[in-house]
Design an enzyme around this catalytic site. Structure first.
Site, PDB file in Angstrom:
ATOM      1  N   GLY A  78       0.821  -1.196   0.000  1.00  0.00           N
ATOM      2  CA  GLY A  78       0.000   0.000   0.000  1.00  0.00           C
ATOM      3  C   GLY A  78       0.859   1.251   0.000  1.00  0.00           C
ATOM      4  O   GLY A  78       2.035   1.216   0.384  1.00  0.00           O
ATOM      5  N   CYS A  79       0.297   2.371  -0.419  1.00  0.00           N
ATOM      6  CA  CYS A  79       1.089   3.598  -0.555  1.00  0.00           C
ATOM      7  C   CYS A  79       1.583   4.112   0.801  1.00  0.00           C
ATOM      8  O   CYS A  79       2.793   4.283   1.002  1.00  0.00           O
ATOM      9  CB  CYS A  79       0.303   4.662  -1.304  1.00  0.00           C
ATOM     10  SG  CYS A  79      -1.332   5.038  -0.630  1.00  0.00           S
ATOM     11  N   HIS A  80       0.666   4.359   1.746  1.00  0.00           N
ATOM     12  CA  HIS A  80       1.098   4.818   3.070  1.00  0.00           C
ATOM     13  C   HIS A  80       2.007   3.783   3.732  1.00  0.00           C
ATOM     14  O   HIS A  80       3.007   4.131   4.374  1.00  0.00           O
ATOM     15  CB  HIS A  80      -0.113   5.064   3.977  1.00  0.00           C
ATOM     16  CG  HIS A  80      -0.993   6.183   3.558  1.00  0.00           C
ATOM     17  ND1 HIS A  80      -0.582   7.503   3.591  1.00  0.00           N
ATOM     18  CD2 HIS A  80      -2.277   6.196   3.111  1.00  0.00           C
ATOM     19  CE1 HIS A  80      -1.584   8.281   3.179  1.00  0.00           C
ATOM     20  NE2 HIS A  80      -2.611   7.510   2.888  1.00  0.00           N
TER      21      HIS A  80
END
Length: 306
Positions: free
Chosen positions: A115-117
């Site tokens: 995931g990005c975060h």
């Protein structure tokens, strides 16, 4: 023979970004489903089973369904959804974390894209736990500022509307129930006893991410040395010279790039580590293409912008 690549969910933001990175390459064969049949289960089944590598750019339930439609042993999958990031039998697609992570990606038939975060948090925390700077029982706090493109088509449309509401001009804190969907992978991949207190923030710019982990009672020099040693020689993840970027760093610094750089600031008793990257680059589509390159035995930076 060129590897056959199929993007299931090419119409979404992540799928379009992957297509953009692959479209100009002549070393791959892109399989393109008829637009009118892209939601037809049997037609998708044909494409999923014809491909050497499939990118899943779908909601979680649809990603699980897509995997169930694969009926052979040769199709390899890179899932950009949340569905398989902590699932058994899936390699976690962050090769810079360790030689074992890289080897697992290279050999696996199932790879879960981070995931990005989570990418920003894990890039900072995993090495510090691995090198003993942090303990698995440490209570960690993180905030992460992102551009609105990570919210998908509906959010993008709301931010780019001519009559957008006044609240969209200011940073907006979300995930207020402290149960953000990236927390399970943050905790599991870093080997933490408890998930961090995580505060995501979306702001009025298209793409770019600044994920900051706060480390009280930690010497800035020790943290920087551990991170620098861990990522030495990596192509896609770098550690900036100590203190670089001060007095201010911008969350959109790496917009349009597929790499990530860690910035370390603080003093003898307090430290912050900020990961700067593009939420659509190393935070999504760029990472997916990097993983594909590794799975195909290619240079991992092929077709990417550093």
């Amino acid at each position: 023979m060129r590897p056959k690549i199929y993007i299931d969910g090419k119409e979404g933001t992540t799928g379009l970004q992957i297509y953009e990175r692959l479209g100009a390459r002549d070393d791959l064969e892109l399989l393109l489903i008829d637009e009118e049949k892209r939601k037809d289960t049997e037609e998708r089944r044909k494409f999923l089973n014809a491909a050497d590598i499939v990118f899943l750019c779908l909601p979680d339930a649809a990603a699980r369904e897509a995997v169930s439609l694969i009926e052979n042993d040769h199709t390899r999958v890179i899932d950009a959804s949340t569905a398989h990031r902590t699932a058994d039998g899936w390699a976690y697609g962050f090769p810079e974390l360790s030689d074992d992570h890289r080897a697992a990606i290279q050999t696996s038939t199932r790879v879960a894209n981070p995931g990005c975060h989570a990418t920003g948090f894990i890039a900072s925390v995993y090495p510090l736990v691995a090198h003993g700077v942090l303990s698995a029982t440490d209570a960690l706090t993180c905030f992460s500022l992102t551009g609105y493109s990570g919210g998908g088509k509906k959010m993008i449309a709301s931010y780019e509307a001519e009559d957008k509401t006044n609240d969209l001009y200011a940073p907006r804190v979300y995930g207020l129930n402290l149960q953000h969907k990236h927390l399970p992978e943050m905790q599991k991949v870093c080997g933490l006893a408890t998930p961090p207190v995580f505060c995501p923030v979306v702001d009025d710019y298209y793409k770019g991410m600044a994920t900051t982990v706060m480390l009280p009672d930690h010497n800035v020099h020790i943290v920087w040395q551990a991170l620098s040693a861990h990522y030495a020689g990596q192509k896609m993840v770098k550690v900036a010279p100590l203190g670089e970027g001060a007095p201010m760093i911008s969350a959109n610094t790496f917009s349009g790039r597929d790499s990530l750089t860690l910035y370390v600031h603080g003093h003898r008793s307090q430290t912050i580590v900020t990961a700067l990257f593009d939420n659509l680059g190393k935070g999504a589509s760029g990472a997916a293409v990097q993983n594909m390159n590794l799975m195909l035995g290619l240079d991992e930076t092929t077709g990417l912008t550093l």
